[in-house]
Scaffold this motif. Sequence first.
Motif, short mmCIF file in Angstrom:
data_model
loop_
_atom_site.label_atom_id
_atom_site.label_comp_id
_atom_site.label_asym_id
_atom_site.label_seq_id
_atom_site.Cartn_x
_atom_site.Cartn_y
_atom_site.Cartn_z
N ALA A 48 5.44 50.17 -21.33
CA ALA A 48 4.70 50.07 -22.59
C ALA A 48 4.82 51.37 -23.39
N GLY A 51 1.67 53.47 -23.22
CA GLY A 51 0.32 52.95 -23.42
C GLY A 51 -0.19 52.77 -22.06
N THR A 53 -3.73 52.31 -21.83
CA THR A 53 -5.04 51.09 -21.84
C THR A 53 -4.45 50.02 -21.25
N GLN A 56 -1.99 45.74 -20.91
CA GLN A 56 -0.64 45.58 -21.72
C GLN A 56 -0.10 44.46 -21.32
N HIS A 63 7.15 43.99 -25.19
CA HIS A 63 5.84 44.51 -25.10
C HIS A 63 5.10 44.08 -26.51
N GLY A 65 1.55 44.55 -26.63
CA GLY A 65 0.57 45.33 -26.96
C GLY A 65 -0.71 44.75 -25.88
N GLY A 66 -2.14 45.21 -26.49
CA GLY A 66 -3.23 44.79 -25.64
C GLY A 66 -3.86 43.61 -26.33
N ASP A 69 -4.10 43.10 -30.13
CA ASP A 69 -2.85 42.74 -30.58
C ASP A 69 -2.39 41.22 -30.34
#
Length: 85
Positions: A48, A51, A53, A56, A63, A65-66, A69
Motif C-alpha cells: 500500500a 498506507g 490504516t 487496505q 491497490h 485504497g480503503g 475509496d
Amino acid sequence: MAHVEIYTKAFCGYCARAKSLLGKKGVAFEEYDITMGGPKRSEMLERAQGGATVPQIFIDGTHVGGSDDLGRLDREGKLDALLGI
C-alpha cells in the motif's frame, strides 16, 4: 471475477463497512487480519506504499485504497467493472 484482498483489524468499523459492500455485491475476498501485526502488516505497508490504516483493499493486485475509496468507486459506478461483475 476479480481476486480481492483486504487487510483488516478486529473491531474496525471501516473494515466491516468494506466487507459488507463486497458481500452485498456477492464478491469473495481473501482477508488478512493484521490486528496483532506480524509479517502480513509489513506486507500491507509495502504493497500500500506506506498506507498504514485499515482496511487496505487490492483488486487483482491493484491497490484501490480503503473503505471510503471503495465506496466512492461504487458511487461513481466504477466498482462493478473492477470486480468483473
